[in-house]
Design a protein around this motif. Structure first.
Motif, PDB file in Angstrom:
ATOM      1  N   GLY A   1      32.431  63.454  -6.606  1.00  0.00           N
ATOM      2  CA  GLY A   1      32.754  63.368  -5.193  1.00  0.00           C
ATOM      3  C   GLY A   1      33.523  62.101  -4.865  1.00  0.00           C
ATOM      4  O   GLY A   1      33.228  61.026  -5.390  1.00  0.00           O
ATOM      5  N   GLY A   2      34.526  62.234  -4.015  1.00  0.00           N
ATOM      6  CA  GLY A   2      35.326  61.082  -3.618  1.00  0.00           C
ATOM      7  C   GLY A   2      36.086  61.360  -2.342  1.00  0.00           C
ATOM      8  O   GLY A   2      35.858  62.362  -1.661  1.00  0.00           O
ATOM      9  N   MET A   3      37.026  60.476  -2.033  1.00  0.00           N
ATOM     10  CA  MET A   3      37.830  60.601  -0.826  1.00  0.00           C
ATOM     11  C   MET A   3      39.223  60.068  -1.103  1.00  0.00           C
ATOM     12  O   MET A   3      39.429  59.236  -2.003  1.00  0.00           O
ATOM     13  CB  MET A   3      37.209  59.827   0.345  1.00  0.00           C
ATOM     14  CG  MET A   3      35.748  60.108   0.580  1.00  0.00           C
ATOM     15  SD  MET A   3      35.139  59.406   2.119  1.00  0.00           S
ATOM     16  CE  MET A   3      35.631  60.675   3.269  1.00  0.00           C
ATOM     17  N   ILE A   4      40.200  60.555  -0.330  1.00  0.00           N
ATOM     18  CA  ILE A   4      41.576  60.073  -0.411  1.00  0.00           C
ATOM     19  C   ILE A   4      42.004  59.600   0.971  1.00  0.00           C
ATOM     20  O   ILE A   4      41.942  60.357   1.938  1.00  0.00           O
ATOM     21  CB  ILE A   4      42.530  61.160  -0.931  1.00  0.00           C
ATOM     22  CG1 ILE A   4      42.191  61.544  -2.372  1.00  0.00           C
ATOM     23  CG2 ILE A   4      43.979  60.675  -0.853  1.00  0.00           C
ATOM     24  CD1 ILE A   4      43.108  62.608  -2.938  1.00  0.00           C
ATOM     25  N   PHE A   5      42.420  58.340   1.026  1.00  0.00           N
ATOM     26  CA  PHE A   5      42.970  57.768   2.248  1.00  0.00           C
ATOM     27  C   PHE A   5      44.487  57.783   2.102  1.00  0.00           C
ATOM     28  O   PHE A   5      45.053  56.986   1.367  1.00  0.00           O
ATOM     29  CB  PHE A   5      42.445  56.347   2.442  1.00  0.00           C
ATOM     30  CG  PHE A   5      42.874  55.698   3.725  1.00  0.00           C
ATOM     31  CD1 PHE A   5      42.595  56.290   4.942  1.00  0.00           C
ATOM     32  CD2 PHE A   5      43.547  54.488   3.713  1.00  0.00           C
ATOM     33  CE1 PHE A   5      42.979  55.691   6.126  1.00  0.00           C
ATOM     34  CE2 PHE A   5      43.930  53.876   4.892  1.00  0.00           C
ATOM     35  CZ  PHE A   5      43.654  54.485   6.103  1.00  0.00           C
ATOM     36  N   SER A   6      45.147  58.715   2.767  1.00  0.00           N
ATOM     37  CA  SER A   6      46.588  58.913   2.594  1.00  0.00           C
ATOM     38  C   SER A   6      47.348  58.391   3.809  1.00  0.00           C
ATOM     39  O   SER A   6      46.912  58.564   4.956  1.00  0.00           O
ATOM     40  CB  SER A   6      46.907  60.392   2.372  1.00  0.00           C
ATOM     41  OG  SER A   6      46.447  61.185   3.445  1.00  0.00           O
ATOM     42  N   ILE A   7      48.499  57.758   3.538  1.00  0.00           N
ATOM     43  CA  ILE A   7      49.381  57.239   4.571  1.00  0.00           C
ATOM     44  C   ILE A   7      50.736  57.917   4.411  1.00  0.00           C
ATOM     45  O   ILE A   7      51.364  57.812   3.338  1.00  0.00           O
ATOM     46  CB  ILE A   7      49.528  55.708   4.483  1.00  0.00           C
ATOM     47  CG1 ILE A   7      48.164  55.026   4.524  1.00  0.00           C
ATOM     48  CG2 ILE A   7      50.425  55.183   5.581  1.00  0.00           C
ATOM     49  CD1 ILE A   7      47.624  54.654   3.174  1.00  0.00           C
ATOM     50  N   GLU A   8      51.178  58.623   5.427  1.00  0.00           N
ATOM     51  CA  GLU A   8      52.466  59.328   5.383  1.00  0.00           C
ATOM     52  C   GLU A   8      53.571  58.376   5.833  1.00  0.00           C
ATOM     53  O   GLU A   8      53.480  57.758   6.900  1.00  0.00           O
ATOM     54  CB  GLU A   8      52.436  60.560   6.293  1.00  0.00           C
ATOM     55  CG  GLU A   8      51.266  61.500   6.026  1.00  0.00           C
ATOM     56  CD  GLU A   8      51.280  62.066   4.621  1.00  0.00           C
ATOM     57  OE1 GLU A   8      52.385  62.269   4.075  1.00  0.00           O
ATOM     58  OE2 GLU A   8      50.194  62.300   4.067  1.00  0.00           O
ATOM     59  N   VAL A   9      54.633  58.273   5.010  1.00  0.00           N
ATOM     60  CA  VAL A   9      55.733  57.359   5.318  1.00  0.00           C
ATOM     61  C   VAL A   9      57.068  58.063   5.102  1.00  0.00           C
ATOM     62  O   VAL A   9      57.194  58.953   4.252  1.00  0.00           O
ATOM     63  CB  VAL A   9      55.668  56.080   4.450  1.00  0.00           C
ATOM     64  CG1 VAL A   9      54.449  55.244   4.789  1.00  0.00           C
ATOM     65  CG2 VAL A   9      55.667  56.429   2.957  1.00  0.00           C
ATOM     66  N   ASP A  10      58.070  57.655   5.891  1.00  0.00           N
ATOM     67  CA  ASP A  10      59.448  58.118   5.745  1.00  0.00           C
ATOM     68  C   ASP A  10      60.311  56.940   5.336  1.00  0.00           C
ATOM     69  O   ASP A  10      60.200  55.846   5.909  1.00  0.00           O
ATOM     70  CB  ASP A  10      59.986  58.709   7.058  1.00  0.00           C
ATOM     71  CG  ASP A  10      59.380  60.070   7.367  1.00  0.00           C
ATOM     72  OD1 ASP A  10      58.835  60.701   6.431  1.00  0.00           O
ATOM     73  OD2 ASP A  10      59.442  60.495   8.531  1.00  0.00           O
ATOM     74  N   ARG A  11      61.193  57.165   4.359  1.00  0.00           N
ATOM     75  CA  ARG A  11      62.084  56.091   3.922  1.00  0.00           C
ATOM     76  C   ARG A  11      63.137  55.806   4.999  1.00  0.00           C
ATOM     77  O   ARG A  11      63.690  56.738   5.603  1.00  0.00           O
ATOM     78  CB  ARG A  11      62.772  56.480   2.608  1.00  0.00           C
ATOM     79  CG  ARG A  11      63.470  55.307   1.912  1.00  0.00           C
ATOM     80  CD  ARG A  11      64.248  55.785   0.701  1.00  0.00           C
ATOM     81  NE  ARG A  11      63.396  56.388  -0.282  1.00  0.00           N
ATOM     82  CZ  ARG A  11      62.797  55.720  -1.275  1.00  0.00           C
ATOM     83  NH1 ARG A  11      62.954  54.415  -1.362  1.00  0.00           N
ATOM     84  NH2 ARG A  11      62.041  56.350  -2.155  1.00  0.00           N
ATOM     85  N   ASP A  12      63.391  54.535   5.227  1.00  0.00           N
ATOM     86  CA  ASP A  12      64.414  54.151   6.194  1.00  0.00           C
ATOM     87  C   ASP A  12      65.786  54.484   5.603  1.00  0.00           C
ATOM     88  O   ASP A  12      66.169  53.967   4.558  1.00  0.00           O
ATOM     89  CB  ASP A  12      64.317  52.648   6.500  1.00  0.00           C
ATOM     90  CG  ASP A  12      65.236  52.221   7.616  1.00  0.00           C
ATOM     91  OD1 ASP A  12      65.929  53.092   8.183  1.00  0.00           O
ATOM     92  OD2 ASP A  12      65.279  51.016   7.933  1.00  0.00           O
ATOM     93  N   ARG A  13      66.539  55.336   6.286  1.00  0.00           N
ATOM     94  CA  ARG A  13      67.798  55.835   5.734  1.00  0.00           C
ATOM     95  C   ARG A  13      68.986  54.929   6.016  1.00  0.00           C
ATOM     96  O   ARG A  13      70.043  55.093   5.404  1.00  0.00           O
ATOM     97  CB  ARG A  13      68.073  57.220   6.303  1.00  0.00           C
ATOM     98  CG  ARG A  13      66.959  58.216   6.018  1.00  0.00           C
ATOM     99  CD  ARG A  13      67.147  59.506   6.760  1.00  0.00           C
ATOM    100  NE  ARG A  13      66.049  60.431   6.499  1.00  0.00           N
ATOM    101  CZ  ARG A  13      65.929  61.621   7.054  1.00  0.00           C
ATOM    102  NH1 ARG A  13      66.837  62.023   7.939  1.00  0.00           N
ATOM    103  NH2 ARG A  13      64.922  62.403   6.762  1.00  0.00           N
ATOM    104  N   ALA A  14      68.850  53.994   6.930  1.00  0.00           N
ATOM    105  CA  ALA A  14      69.992  53.179   7.332  1.00  0.00           C
ATOM    106  C   ALA A  14      70.572  52.399   6.153  1.00  0.00           C
ATOM    107  O   ALA A  14      71.797  52.308   5.994  1.00  0.00           O
ATOM    108  CB  ALA A  14      69.577  52.222   8.449  1.00  0.00           C
ATOM    109  N   TYR A  15      69.699  51.828   5.308  1.00  0.00           N
ATOM    110  CA  TYR A  15      70.178  51.044   4.167  1.00  0.00           C
ATOM    111  C   TYR A  15      71.065  51.882   3.261  1.00  0.00           C
ATOM    112  O   TYR A  15      72.153  51.446   2.859  1.00  0.00           O
ATOM    113  CB  TYR A  15      68.981  50.491   3.395  1.00  0.00           C
ATOM    114  CG  TYR A  15      69.367  49.773   2.120  1.00  0.00           C
ATOM    115  CD1 TYR A  15      69.685  48.419   2.149  1.00  0.00           C
ATOM    116  CD2 TYR A  15      69.406  50.436   0.898  1.00  0.00           C
ATOM    117  CE1 TYR A  15      70.037  47.753   0.987  1.00  0.00           C
ATOM    118  CE2 TYR A  15      69.758  49.771  -0.265  1.00  0.00           C
ATOM    119  CZ  TYR A  15      70.069  48.436  -0.216  1.00  0.00           C
ATOM    120  OH  TYR A  15      70.421  47.775  -1.370  1.00  0.00           O
TER     121      TYR A  15
END
Length: 348
Positions: A211-225
């Motif tokens: 048994g466990g857990m996943i702490f997920s963070i959704e991110v989008d890459r900055d396209r300007a660069y």
């Protein structure tokens, strides 16, 4: 002393020894009873499933390393569980070493090199509620899906599992107080959401999941660069190679010089872009665009070589007609192909 008196004395001695033995057994029983009760309670405690509330809070993400497939994060973890055996008269909480009491053996599965900054001490409230707080900082492994690079979105996860005890002993519960900071220092990513969910992890020596857990963070890459420092320069290099179509074929040396310069610039730029990604077994969207741009410049070199050959062999008018047609054919072929790759995402 008559026979009756002797019998009475004998019976009294037997009676005294009998009751003395029983008192002796009772004393031993009273002495050992607490230890037996503690052992039984410990066994029952081991067999009983404990609910452990898990609160994870992301303080910051310093870096997402695309090449190393990892990220550096700073987060806190708070564990809460009930242990009636630790209840006390209070009134305030008391601090105890985590190694002296029962506690869940929580392990971060995808850690690479992290540091825990708080002491291994738990706070025990008068009602027996135990609270353990810890802060972690360091590098976490994270496989990235780079098919859409550089217009990709990723899910960065911190995976925790109860290694010491099976799921039958510990039930991890996500705390509603979990969350992330409002501002993060990663300059080239935008956080779009987060989630904390239960997950079973399979181990090599275990038949059942842990048994466990996943702490997920959704991110989008900055396209300007990448728009203005990767894609736009590539387009300009290709357009620069088309300048040869406006140079008269009689100046074949100038045409070839411009074409070779554009090709060498493209090759150098490919090496610069190679350092942005790991060695992948597939092509990303940026790779496809670089390949198409390189082929476009190479085809211009072939065209220039052919018109130079025609010019030196007295077919200057034919060479000029080819250049005039190439002025329109090259953009009409290159730009639709580039748009098919990812240009439709350029302005989003």
């Amino acid at each position: 002393m008559d026979m009756t008196t002797k019998l009475q004395i004998s019976h009294w001695n037997i009676f005294s020894r009998f009751w003395g033995f029983r008192v002796f057994l009772l004393a031993i029983f009273l002495f050992l009873a607490p230890f037996a009760t503690q052992g039984l309670q410990a066994q029952q405690s081991e067999d009983k499933t404990r609910d452990v509330e898990v609160r994870l809070f992301l303080i910051d993400i310093q870096k997402v390393d695309t090449v190393a497939q990892s990220f550096i994060a700073n987060l806190t973890m708070v564990l809460r569980w009930q242990d009636l055996g630790l209840a006390h008269s209070g009134p305030a909480s008391v601090s105890v070493s985590l190694d002296e009491i029962w506690h869940p053996k929580i392990q971060i599965i995808n850690q690479q090199k992290i540091e825990s900054t708080l002491p291994r001490m738990a706070q025990v409230k008068p009602d027996g509620e135990v609270v353990y707080r810890q802060r972690f900082w360091g590098s976490f492994a994270q496989p990235l899906d780079l098919q859409e690079f550089p217009f990709d979105s990723q899910s960065l996860g911190v995976s925790i599992a109860n290694i010491g005890y099976g799921e039958r002993n510990v039930n991890l519960i996500a705390s509603p107080a979990s969350g992330i900071s409002e501002t993060l220092t990663i300059p080239d990513w935008t956080v779009t959401g987060w989630n904390l969910v239960s997950e079973d992890f399979s181990m090599a020596d275990e038949t059942a999941g842990i048994g466990g857990m996943i702490f997920s963070i959704e991110v989008d890459r900055d396209r300007a660069y990448f728009k203005y420092k990767a894609i736009l320069p590539l387009v300009l290099i290709v357009v620069m190679s088309w300048m040869v179509f406006w140079i008269d074929p009689s100046l074949a040396g100038s045409q070839i010089s411009v074409s070779v310069t554009a090709m060498l610039t493209m090759i150098a730029y490919r090496f610069a872009l190679a350092g942005m990604l790991p060695r992948l077994a597939f092509l990303t969207r940026l790779d496809y665009f670089v390949v198409v741009s390189t082929l476009a410049v190479f085809i211009v070199m072939i065209e220039v070589t052919y018109t130079a050959y025609l010019s030196t062999n007295g077919q200057i008018e034919k060479a000029r007609r080819i250049d005039r047609r190439a002025r329109w054919i090259a953009p009409l072929i290159y730009f639709p192909i580039a748009a098919e790759i990812f240009l439709f995402k350029f302005w989003t």
